[in-house]
Design a protein around this motif. Structure first.
Motif, PDB file in Angstrom:
ATOM      1  N   PRO A   1      19.554  25.247  22.901  1.00  0.00           N
ATOM      2  CA  PRO A   1      19.430  24.121  21.977  1.00  0.00           C
ATOM      3  C   PRO A   1      19.883  22.815  22.646  1.00  0.00           C
ATOM      4  N   ALA A   2      19.618  21.702  22.006  1.00  0.00           N
ATOM      5  CA  ALA A   2      20.102  20.405  22.474  1.00  0.00           C
ATOM      6  C   ALA A   2      20.713  19.688  21.276  1.00  0.00           C
ATOM      7  N   PRO A   3      22.042  19.731  21.168  1.00  0.00           N
ATOM      8  CA  PRO A   3      22.695  19.072  20.030  1.00  0.00           C
ATOM      9  C   PRO A   3      22.358  17.580  19.994  1.00  0.00           C
TER      10      PRO A   3
ATOM     11  N   ARG B   1      24.747  22.299  28.247  1.00  0.00           N
ATOM     12  CA  ARG B   1      24.970  21.784  26.893  1.00  0.00           C
ATOM     13  C   ARG B   1      23.636  21.429  26.245  1.00  0.00           C
ATOM     14  N   TYR B   2      22.693  20.977  27.076  1.00  0.00           N
ATOM     15  CA  TYR B   2      21.418  20.445  26.587  1.00  0.00           C
ATOM     16  C   TYR B   2      20.241  21.209  27.194  1.00  0.00           C
ATOM     17  N   GLY B   3      19.605  22.015  26.388  1.00  0.00           N
ATOM     18  CA  GLY B   3      18.382  22.695  26.856  1.00  0.00           C
ATOM     19  C   GLY B   3      18.632  23.639  28.008  1.00  0.00           C
ATOM     20  N   SER B   4      19.730  24.363  27.963  1.00  0.00           N
ATOM     21  CA  SER B   4      20.043  25.317  29.031  1.00  0.00           C
ATOM     22  C   SER B   4      19.016  26.445  29.065  1.00  0.00           C
TER      23      SER B   4
ATOM     24  N   THR C   1      23.899  15.041  20.321  1.00  0.00           N
ATOM     25  CA  THR C   1      24.517  14.148  21.310  1.00  0.00           C
ATOM     26  C   THR C   1      23.641  14.026  22.566  1.00  0.00           C
ATOM     27  N   TYR C   2      22.553  14.776  22.618  1.00  0.00           N
ATOM     28  CA  TYR C   2      21.665  14.714  23.795  1.00  0.00           C
ATOM     29  C   TYR C   2      21.273  13.271  24.078  1.00  0.00           C
TER      30      TYR C   2
END
Lengths: 460, 460
Positions: B99-101, A419-422, B103-104
């Motif tokens: 990306p890092a939405p 979800r984050y920085g994959s 909510t990160y």
């Protein structure tokens, strides 16, 4: 006076004068007026010969200095007139530290591996097991060197865990409850009263946690124990074994294969360079093709073979096999060994396996039917490494969990990493004991670990 | 194009031309016509600054390149006009890998250690935890180097075991039975139907098995996980932690203390030499006395103090303590810290403890009242190493087992080692996480291991 290790003594260039050696007597022969002793201290395979004249201090107890006894010897290191070694010790004094009564199980004769397993606390005192465990140590060091020199971060992933990486069952459970009288709710054990307030088990792989670390630190690896409660008695399985699991960010399947091949070659070369004497024991007494096998590993570029092509080759030789091979079937050891030993006669990396036989975390290829998995197959052992590029796309990973019966809620943290920085990333697992078998020619996995754990075996 | 790690880039002597860097964005600042990004790839504490002009390939997605996003950047390494670093990258192309939405959870601000423990899968992406885990890796390597260079054999002792080394209880049990419906005989669980056909638990120490190996190979050490089912929530205890346990044949208590002191100094020096940058983070933000503490460890000869003298010193300061001190009482952390921090202001090795408070395997001294035990005490931590010369006399060992309530029949193999070629030998256990706390100044043990295991905490 400090003791000197026999390994150092035997490597001496010039006589260092008086030395002190401590060790265990392998044999003693008496002649008129003196005794010869072969002493080993575990620092190397070789013994040092000690010549003790009858008039030296401590000689009165020489009859008690039997096979297995521990001694401390002071004396002069002298050039040896024998052919086997450059040095021997002319003793000035000898003292018996610990006798070994004649019930000592390791009298000078051949013992079977089966018998020696029943005295695993004593078998490292034999040449073969001493050599095996020194190689095991050096192999561990080589593994750390390989990754450390390449800038990998060594990480410790949890041993007790709530997740089942392979989704495969066969887990050992861990509890602090009184198993005779556990607290119950509706007839079932109430784990909210257990140590972790839920069911816990022993890890089968550190991969998922290693991925979390790779997605922060770049290149990481684990080297730790893993467990399977598989009730099978084979020469290739144990309930407790050690795994090496590198995990690399910004690395695709090709990079994964490159690293795996470099790894196998590096540790093979390291052991050939650093353990020539211990290795020669195995080449002489355990597997006479050993050195050839090891040289072949170093010299060859590993074959890289799509699974589809592997099944085609295997179909052409199907009357040799007990198990049939079609696209979609898992390869058996007989197939793997055929490819590496008979067909290619060198290590093979099979890749792009059917998605239907592989776990959820492997990256689905564009064809939709295969995943970016790879197995390294070596002669005599079969699979020694299994790895893959990991599924880095959140939506596909989620689908694959559903498809393979994994509850995504249990893996919220794993999904977070996509979800984050994959990033694209890959890794593999190498069975440490399988590596040991490859490098020594030892054919039973129980004989490459000090205290093996298999069904019904928990002694020591 | 292969990626280059930021650690290597920042150490460059001359500009290598075009490079590719992959990593995670820590911050982005936009100016008119270009953006600055700080990118970190986990290879080191430092970020590299990337300057991206608006016309480069991939710039259209720059708004999505937020904190936590993963990017791949190609460009020229150029001398940096800023003061902080020698190099920066003038990007030619940038691509957003993941990306890092918003909510990160790791947005640019201070987060508490407590909060970060709840996202242990993400915390290695912060400066502090990245640094801690790189130091943890380097410390592991230093430990292997220390022993390897001294000719020790690294051994793996069993994790699942039938024996309880300390005789202390607090064991996790391991089973493959269905805990809801285990087979029973006379109302009690019938372990003959379990995987090992008897009760099994997780090891609390590899010492006893390590002794067996030392009595064959001379000098050995373990480095592996150990377990305590101790239901206490302190900042110094976990259910799963890593221990280093050397065991040395032909070594007495003095040799044991010498090795322990050399060990602590070696690993301290190694980390100071190899991790200056990560260490400086802890010296600045976590413990401002850290460097002084570490230099003090290296500079001082550790005080060697008989337990009897320690109690005398402590009695003289007794109004400072919650727990009283008399001969025969165990020292508490408050006492240990008083000695190391206040009284001596340097590490202290306390030795010759009362036999009544120590386990059966420690060698009984000639006075009959004490055993040849030693604990290394360091400022801020208290006990960091505990060891002893081992009881090598069969008859006394047997008596001590009876005296401490150990059933000698369960330890036939351990007794065997004193029956056959027994030698004086010594060893110790060093808590790996305690070492980490010493070297980083981190005060909660949960923050020096990637995924801590404590009561009710089994996430990840």
């Amino acid at each position: 006076m400090n003791r000197t290790k026999i390994k150092q003594l035997l490597a001496a260039q010039t006589a260092p004068g008086t030395v002190r050696v401590c060790g265990w007597v392998r044999t003693r022969r008496d002649a008129k007026g003196f005794s010869f002793m072969e002493v080993n201290d575990g620092s190397c395979l070789e013994n040092i010969q000690v010549i003790a004249d009858a008039e030296i201090e401590g000689y009165s107890r020489v009859k008690q200095i039997t096979t297995g006894a521990a001694v401390s010897v002071t004396g002069e290191l002298k050039p040896s007139p024998g052919r086997k070694q450059d040095w021997e010790i002319q003793a000035a004094g000898i003292s018996l530290l610990g006798p070994a009564p004649d019930t000592y199980p390791l009298q000078k004769k051949r013992h079977s591996d089966e018998f020696l397993r029943t005295i695993a606390h004593l078998r490292p005192r034999t040449n073969k097991y001493g050599a095996a465990f020194r190689i095991r140590s050096e192999l561990s060091f080589a593994i750390h060197r390989f990754f450390h020199d390449r800038g990998f971060t060594y990480i410790h992933t949890p041993i007790i865990t709530g997740s089942d990486c392979e989704g495969a069952g066969e887990l050992f459970q861990v509890t602090a409850l009184d198993m005779d009288h556990p607290p119950k709710t509706n007839g079932r054990v109430d784990y909210t009263q257990d140590f972790f307030e839920k069911p816990a088990n022993l890890t089968v792989s550190g991969q998922l946690e290693a991925e979390m670390m790779a997605l922060a630190l770049g290149d990481v690896y684990t080297f730790g124990p893993t467990f399977r409660a598989e009730n099978s008695n084979t020469s290739r399985h144990m309930a407790e074994f050690w795994m090496v699991e590198p995990e690399m960010s910004f690395c695709d399947l090709v990079g994964d294969m490159d690293n795996a091949e470099a790894f196998i070659k590096y540790v093979t070369q390291h052991i050939m360079t650093h353990c020539p004497s211990d290795l020669s024991l195995f080449a002489r007494f355990v597997d006479q093709t050993l050195m050839e096998t090891l040289e072949n590993i170093n010299a060859s570029e590993f074959i890289r073979l799509p699974y589809k092509d592997a099944t085609r080759i295997l179909s052409g030789a199907k009357d040799r096999f007990t198990f049939p091979v079609d696209f979609g079937s898992d390869l058996q050891t007989e197939h793997e060994r055929f490819l590496a030993e008979t067909h290619f006669k060198q290590p093979v990396i099979i890749y792009d396996y059917p998605r239907s036989i592989k776990p959820f975390y492997m990256r689905v290829n564009d064809d939709g039917d295969t995943v970016a998995a790879m197995d390294v197959i070596v002669p005599r052992i079969g699979e020694i490494i299994g790895g893959s590029q990991r599924e880095d796309r959140l939506d596909i990973l989620y689908q694959r969990m559903i498809e393979t019966g994994i509850n995504p809620d249990d893996y919220w943290w794993y999904l977070d990493s996509r979800r984050y920085g994959s990033v694209y990333h890959s890794g593999y697992g190498a069975g440490f004991e399988r590596l040991m078998m490859l490098l020594t020619g030892i054919s039973n996995i129980r004989d490459v670990i000090p205290f093996p754990r298999t069904p019904s075996t928990l002694e020591f």
